[in-house]
Motif scaffolding. Sequence first.
Motif, PDB file in Angstrom:
ATOM      1  N   ALA A   1      -3.017  11.507  -8.960  1.00 24.91           N
ATOM      2  CA  ALA A   1      -4.455  10.788  -9.117  1.00 24.91           C
ATOM      3  C   ALA A   1      -5.444  11.828  -8.335  1.00 24.91           C
ATOM      4  O   ALA A   1      -5.301  12.144  -7.279  1.00 24.91           O
ATOM      5  N   ALA A   2      -6.572  11.916  -8.831  1.00 28.79           N
ATOM      6  CA  ALA A   2      -7.830  12.445  -8.510  1.00 28.79           C
ATOM      7  C   ALA A   2      -8.019  11.688  -7.061  1.00 28.79           C
ATOM      8  O   ALA A   2      -7.931  10.543  -7.127  1.00 28.79           O
ATOM      9  N   PRO A   3      -8.711  12.570  -6.252  1.00 31.63           N
ATOM     10  CA  PRO A   3      -8.914  11.911  -4.792  1.00 31.63           C
ATOM     11  C   PRO A   3     -10.059  10.576  -4.925  1.00 31.63           C
ATOM     12  O   PRO A   3      -9.429   9.609  -3.971  1.00 31.63           O
TER      13      PRO A   3
ATOM     14  N   PRO B   1       0.675  -1.342   0.023  1.00 30.93           N
ATOM     15  CA  PRO B   1       0.033   0.042  -0.221  1.00 30.93           C
ATOM     16  C   PRO B   1       0.771   1.250  -0.034  1.00 30.93           C
ATOM     17  O   PRO B   1       0.515   2.290  -0.442  1.00 30.93           O
ATOM     18  N   GLU B   2       1.944   1.364   0.790  1.00 26.11           N
ATOM     19  CA  GLU B   2       2.700   2.403   0.878  1.00 26.11           C
ATOM     20  C   GLU B   2       3.379   2.543  -0.627  1.00 26.11           C
ATOM     21  O   GLU B   2       3.460   3.950  -0.853  1.00 26.11           O
TER      22      GLU B   2
ATOM     23  N   VAL C   1      -8.051   0.914  -2.046  1.00 24.61           N
ATOM     24  CA  VAL C   1      -8.985  -0.304  -1.578  1.00 24.61           C
ATOM     25  C   VAL C   1      -8.573  -1.385  -2.244  1.00 24.61           C
ATOM     26  O   VAL C   1      -8.613  -2.493  -1.832  1.00 24.61           O
ATOM     27  N   ILE C   2      -8.494  -1.077  -3.687  1.00 23.37           N
ATOM     28  CA  ILE C   2      -7.979  -2.337  -4.714  1.00 23.37           C
ATOM     29  C   ILE C   2      -6.764  -2.961  -4.135  1.00 23.37           C
ATOM     30  O   ILE C   2      -6.591  -4.297  -4.277  1.00 23.37           O
ATOM     31  N   THR C   3      -5.871  -2.123  -3.927  1.00 23.41           N
ATOM     32  CA  THR C   3      -4.545  -2.526  -3.250  1.00 23.41           C
ATOM     33  C   THR C   3      -4.700  -3.351  -2.162  1.00 23.41           C
ATOM     34  O   THR C   3      -3.852  -4.414  -2.019  1.00 23.41           O
ATOM     35  N   GLU C   4      -5.660  -2.927  -1.041  1.00 29.30           N
ATOM     36  CA  GLU C   4      -5.810  -3.943   0.041  1.00 29.30           C
ATOM     37  C   GLU C   4      -6.381  -5.386  -0.405  1.00 29.30           C
ATOM     38  O   GLU C   4      -5.851  -6.436   0.269  1.00 29.30           O
ATOM     39  N   GLU C   5      -7.403  -5.142  -1.169  1.00 31.74           N
ATOM     40  CA  GLU C   5      -8.118  -6.446  -1.765  1.00 31.74           C
ATOM     41  C   GLU C   5      -7.011  -7.266  -2.345  1.00 31.74           C
ATOM     42  O   GLU C   5      -7.102  -8.517  -2.195  1.00 31.74           O
ATOM     43  N   ALA C   6      -6.185  -6.755  -3.199  1.00 35.70           N
ATOM     44  CA  ALA C   6      -4.994  -7.380  -3.944  1.00 35.70           C
ATOM     45  C   ALA C   6      -3.983  -8.294  -3.169  1.00 35.70           C
ATOM     46  O   ALA C   6      -3.373  -9.226  -3.623  1.00 35.70           O
TER      47      ALA C   6
ATOM     48  N   ARG D   1      -7.733   7.737  -6.345  1.00 36.80           N
ATOM     49  CA  ARG D   1      -6.962   7.394  -5.244  1.00 36.80           C
ATOM     50  C   ARG D   1      -7.338   6.463  -4.270  1.00 36.80           C
ATOM     51  O   ARG D   1      -6.822   5.603  -3.965  1.00 36.80           O
ATOM     52  N   GLU D   2      -8.529   6.813  -3.670  1.00 38.19           N
ATOM     53  CA  GLU D   2      -9.327   6.095  -2.564  1.00 38.19           C
ATOM     54  C   GLU D   2      -9.857   4.516  -3.120  1.00 38.19           C
ATOM     55  O   GLU D   2      -9.446   3.537  -2.519  1.00 38.19           O
ATOM     56  N   GLU D   3     -10.014   4.637  -4.293  1.00 33.34           N
ATOM     57  CA  GLU D   3     -10.685   3.392  -4.988  1.00 33.34           C
ATOM     58  C   GLU D   3      -9.305   2.437  -5.470  1.00 33.34           C
ATOM     59  O   GLU D   3      -9.477   1.437  -4.819  1.00 33.34           O
ATOM     60  N   LEU D   4      -8.222   2.863  -5.503  1.00 34.02           N
ATOM     61  CA  LEU D   4      -7.112   2.252  -6.063  1.00 34.02           C
ATOM     62  C   LEU D   4      -6.523   1.723  -4.707  1.00 34.02           C
ATOM     63  O   LEU D   4      -5.909   0.593  -4.738  1.00 34.02           O
TER      64      LEU D   4
END
Length: 324
Positions: free
Chosen positions: A69-71, A57-58, A79-84, A74-77
Amino acid sequence: MPPAVPSPILRRRRLGTDLRRLREAAGLTGDQVIERIGWASASKLSRLENGRSRPDPEDVAILLDLYRAAPALREELLVITEEAGDMRAWRKSYPVMTQQQLGWAELEAGCAHIREYNPVLVPGLLQTEGYARLRIVSANAAAASADPSAGDDPETEVKARLGRQSLLDRPDGPRYTAVLEEAALGRRACPPDVLRDQLAHLCELAMLPNVTLHLLLRDTRIGEFYLPPTAFSLYRFTDSQDPETLAIEGGFIDVMSTEASTVNRYKVAFEWLSSAALSASDTLSWLFTATGRLTDTAASSSTVPGPTAAPAQRRRQPGRLTER
């Protein structure tokens, strides 16, 4: 039943695609990115963009800052990072899993619609325990002839394959459509008792609201004498941003593709196959008839006729299952 958890592998692919798109929109090359953020390995960005590594995530946050990236994105990606990266949460959906079944389970997770065609087998999501065991044991025997260490424990493999099938029973599960070949439902595949159970199981599945089965009769012409060269599956996901995926099953080697032009060719082929095959209702009638015929055959073979009993007459009904 808890909601379906997206596949971490699928999340990694989605994250990588979006990160590459953002980098290109920012007008940066991979080397420029590595230089600006000071990563020691030039391949680190490549692995992230190709979905081949578990994302930190970092690291993703640093890239999103660099790409401005637009806010909301950024938030969506993030979240996807955590799921990944959360394999543990996803694996809870499967009490038993093996490496051989993992790739298919990862594709099936998060699907909105699965379409499958196989010219010689009943697809894995539709198999009974007995049929699955035969397929796995026979495949392992072929692999072991070349590599004695190949293959997992067959019983564990069977449990993993059956575990994948819970996907079809979920209230949030995908639509599932399959084209089955008549040749795949003959006695070459398995003993009569196993085949009878498999046909009865297909009858039950065909009555599920999210499952559609089409039977392609042996002598049916497909378009201008089109012959599908191999088994294949098409996956469309609930997240419209995840690319449709094609899986080509080649026995000992499977090929995956998200290339739109390739996927679209197989979507057309599946439409041709579906159009040529029996309708869903006619397929169900065929399956009921074939199941009944095998049941009657089993009952008559277990009865010893008396001295004056007349020879049993074979009943000829639609379908050719008893002739194989």
